[in-house]
Design an enzyme around this catalytic site. Structure first.
Site, PDB file in Angstrom:
ATOM      1  N   ARG A  40       0.820  -1.218   0.000  1.00  0.00           N
ATOM      2  CA  ARG A  40       0.000   0.000   0.000  1.00  0.00           C
ATOM      3  C   ARG A  40       0.852   1.267   0.000  1.00  0.00           C
ATOM      4  O   ARG A  40       0.456   2.268  -0.593  1.00  0.00           O
ATOM      5  CB  ARG A  40      -0.914   0.009   1.217  1.00  0.00           C
ATOM      6  CG  ARG A  40      -2.035  -0.985   1.063  1.00  0.00           C
ATOM      7  CD  ARG A  40      -3.086  -0.765   2.110  1.00  0.00           C
ATOM      8  NE  ARG A  40      -4.254  -1.573   1.817  1.00  0.00           N
ATOM      9  CZ  ARG A  40      -5.007  -2.165   2.740  1.00  0.00           C
ATOM     10  NH1 ARG A  40      -4.710  -2.027   4.013  1.00  0.00           N
ATOM     11  NH2 ARG A  40      -6.050  -2.860   2.386  1.00  0.00           N
ATOM     12  N   LYS A  64     -18.398 -14.030   2.980  1.00  0.00           N
ATOM     13  CA  LYS A  64     -19.730 -13.450   3.122  1.00  0.00           C
ATOM     14  C   LYS A  64     -20.468 -13.224   1.805  1.00  0.00           C
ATOM     15  O   LYS A  64     -20.088 -12.389   0.998  1.00  0.00           O
ATOM     16  CB  LYS A  64     -19.643 -12.143   3.887  1.00  0.00           C
ATOM     17  CG  LYS A  64     -19.277 -12.366   5.344  1.00  0.00           C
ATOM     18  CD  LYS A  64     -19.508 -11.140   6.173  1.00  0.00           C
ATOM     19  CE  LYS A  64     -20.853 -11.174   6.850  1.00  0.00           C
ATOM     20  NZ  LYS A  64     -21.128  -9.949   7.617  1.00  0.00           N
ATOM     21  N   GLY A 115      -8.018  -8.135   0.021  1.00  0.00           N
ATOM     22  CA  GLY A 115      -6.773  -8.527   0.690  1.00  0.00           C
ATOM     23  C   GLY A 115      -6.274  -9.922   0.362  1.00  0.00           C
ATOM     24  O   GLY A 115      -5.114 -10.097  -0.018  1.00  0.00           O
ATOM     25  N   GLY A 148     -13.360  -3.215   0.390  1.00  0.00           N
ATOM     26  CA  GLY A 148     -14.746  -2.752   0.404  1.00  0.00           C
ATOM     27  C   GLY A 148     -15.014  -1.685  -0.643  1.00  0.00           C
ATOM     28  O   GLY A 148     -16.056  -1.703  -1.301  1.00  0.00           O
TER      29      GLY A 148
HETATM   30  P1  AMP Z   1     -14.290 -12.092   2.767  1.00  0.00           P
HETATM   31  O1  AMP Z   1     -13.848 -11.121   3.813  1.00  0.00           O
HETATM   32  O2  AMP Z   1     -15.771 -12.232   2.694  1.00  0.00           O
HETATM   33  O3  AMP Z   1     -13.652 -11.846   1.431  1.00  0.00           O
HETATM   34  O4  AMP Z   1     -13.789 -13.502   3.250  1.00  0.00           O
HETATM   35  C1  AMP Z   1     -12.434 -13.855   3.405  1.00  0.00           C
HETATM   36  C2  AMP Z   1     -12.361 -15.030   4.310  1.00  0.00           C
HETATM   37  O5  AMP Z   1     -13.116 -16.101   3.778  1.00  0.00           O
HETATM   38  C3  AMP Z   1     -10.980 -15.575   4.522  1.00  0.00           C
HETATM   39  O6  AMP Z   1     -10.587 -15.289   5.820  1.00  0.00           O
HETATM   40  C4  AMP Z   1     -11.128 -17.088   4.306  1.00  0.00           C
HETATM   41  O7  AMP Z   1     -10.516 -17.867   5.296  1.00  0.00           O
HETATM   42  C5  AMP Z   1     -12.627 -17.281   4.369  1.00  0.00           C
HETATM   43  N1  AMP Z   1     -13.058 -18.471   3.637  1.00  0.00           N
HETATM   44  C6  AMP Z   1     -12.904 -18.753   2.334  1.00  0.00           C
HETATM   45  N2  AMP Z   1     -13.379 -19.972   2.041  1.00  0.00           N
HETATM   46  C7  AMP Z   1     -13.834 -20.497   3.198  1.00  0.00           C
HETATM   47  C8  AMP Z   1     -14.433 -21.737   3.546  1.00  0.00           C
HETATM   48  N3  AMP Z   1     -14.635 -22.694   2.642  1.00  0.00           N
HETATM   49  N4  AMP Z   1     -14.793 -21.923   4.835  1.00  0.00           N
HETATM   50  C9  AMP Z   1     -14.581 -20.950   5.760  1.00  0.00           C
HETATM   51  N5  AMP Z   1     -14.021 -19.771   5.480  1.00  0.00           N
HETATM   52  C10 AMP Z   1     -13.637 -19.539   4.226  1.00  0.00           C
END
Ligand code: AMP
Length: 403
Positions: A36, A199, A360, A383
């Site tokens: 960054r 999410k 990230g 975001g």
């Molecule tokens: P986000 O902030 O929504 O982009 O989510 C990122 C997070 O999703 C990371 O910390 C990953 O560890 C988690 N993630 C990705 N795939 C999985 C999965 N199959 N089960 C649980 N967590 C996950």
């Protein structure tokens, strides 16, 4: 509407307030991944070369409006000095006497980094008096290079612009707006979006916007995929699911189908028998087809067959956007799917596709896979990138003057 650029400003002998996103990991007084900081260097170097007097400000971490030593930007000032090749002065506070006297002392081409903006709760409250205090450090000239913070209306991203004469975009901000703007207004087809992470709820607005804008394929991996799979009636066991999003997931799928958009979900995955890894115990993972999943399984990463399907779907792509990991990227071996996708998008870029990666974990995967220099644009926003792609207005961009 095009925004005023730093290149449109007269900077010689002027104190210019530059808002950057130096929200980098700092451990024991040392900066970790400095991506960054490096991303803002072109703007900083340009302002120095123009003989500007730079007052640089950023947030770091979430100190919640009070002074928290581990979130001090002091180590960043030292790191910045090394990168720029000249000393960056440091003010122990971002407002008040400490900042004023140092800002006044700046000579042409000098640079000053202010202490963490978020040590004051007024920053996130977009407090007008605080904004005015920040603005008083410069000669009416403000530049924003903090794309990653532009989706928040804070004092240093929005409030300050009311108290300066000129509010312009820095070079990084311009680059972000150019690339992301092109994707949402005029993407070359086939246009493929890869979405992952935990999410679904965060990503629904983007998926909807992409469907409206004529994306050709959407590939969904990560935990997000399980909400879609469960909605379709698959057993997903202990995999992470957002149960309140099942109906929404079905609606998204139907809308995509109506428009002839391919929505690809994993066909196999790496699973473990317990979602919480037990410390000290070796994780035993196995790859199974989605339909073999039982109630005890937790899906941790996409499998090799899915990697192959996804890679094939990228083969003829002309535009690709990617946000979110394909699995629990932080815990090898569940980074394998994400790393494989990093290689696949890099190969697509080699074939001439425009590839934009944000968020990230996906950016970390690109770096870890050693393919960063082959990617068209690595977005510094998480975001902010998602909100921009969803067609939402970013307050920190709207606040800048139009050209
Ligand atoms: P986000 O902030 O929504 O982009 O989510 C990122 C997070 O999703 C990371 O910390 C990953 O560890 C988690 N993630 C990705 N795939 C999985 C999965 N199959 N089960 C649980 N967590 C996950």
């Amino acid at each position: 509407m095009q925004k005023l650029s730093i290149k449109d400003l007269e900077l010689k002998s002027k104190r210019v307030f530059i808002r950057v996103d130096f929200n980098v990991p700092v451990k024991e007084g040392k900066v970790g991944d400095d991506t960054r900081i490096r991303a803002a260097l072109p703007t900083i170097q340009y302002a120095i070369d123009q003989g500007g007097r730079l007052v640089v400000a950023s947030h770091l971490g979430r100190p919640s409006g009070r002074r928290v030593e581990k979130f001090s930007l002091k180590p960043v000032a030292e790191h910045l000095s090394t990168l720029v090749g000249k000393r960056a002065d440091f003010a122990e506070d971002c407002i008040g006497e400490a900042a004023q006297s140092r800002a006044q002392a700046l000579q042409d081409g000098d640079l000053l980094l202010l202490e963490n903006l978020r040590f004051h709760k007024e920053e996130e409250q977009n407090d007008d008096h605080f904004s005015k205090q920040l603005a008083s450090l410069c000669d009416g000239v403000y530049v924003s290079d903090a794309f990653g913070a532009a989706h928040r209306a804070h004092a240093s991203t929005v409030g300050i612009t009311k108290h300066v004469t000129k509010a312009a975009a820095g070079l990084l901000m311009q680059k972000e707006l150019d690339y992301l703007g092109r994707v949402i207004t005029n993407p070359e087809h086939p246009f493929v979006a890869i979405l992952g992470g935990a999410k679904v709820s965060d990503k629904i607005p983007v998926i909807n916007a992409l469907i409206e804008r004529g994306v050709d394929k959407i590939l969904i991996g990560g935990a997000m995929a399980y909400t879609f799979l469960k909605a379709e009636g698959f057993t997903v066991g202990k995999s992470l699911v957002e149960d309140d999003m099942l109906q929404t997931a079905l609606e998204v799928k139907t809308r995509a189908e109506e428009k002839g958009i391919e929505l690809l979900l994993p066909t196999d995955h790496q699973v473990v028998d317990s979602y919480e890894p037990v410390k000290g115990e070796k994780i035993i993972a196995k790859t199974i087809p989605i339909e073999f999943t039982n109630l005890g399984h937790a899906g941790m990463d996409i499998g090799v067959e899915t990697v192959s399907h996804f890679s094939n779907a990228l083969r003829d792509a002309r535009t690709i956007i990617w946000n979110g990991p394909m699995g629990v990227f932080e815990e090898p071996p569940f980074n394998e799917g994400t790393l494989a996708i990093a290689h696949a998008v890099a190969e697509a870029a080699d074939r001439g596709a425009i590839v934009i990666v944000g968020g990230g974990d996906s950016v970390a995967a690109i770096t870890q896979a050693g393919v960063a220099d082959r990617i068209t644009h690595i977005s510094t926003g998480g975001g902010a990138t998602l909100e921009f792609l969803a067609g939402e207005e970013l307050p920190g961009v709207t606040a800048l003057n139009d050209k």
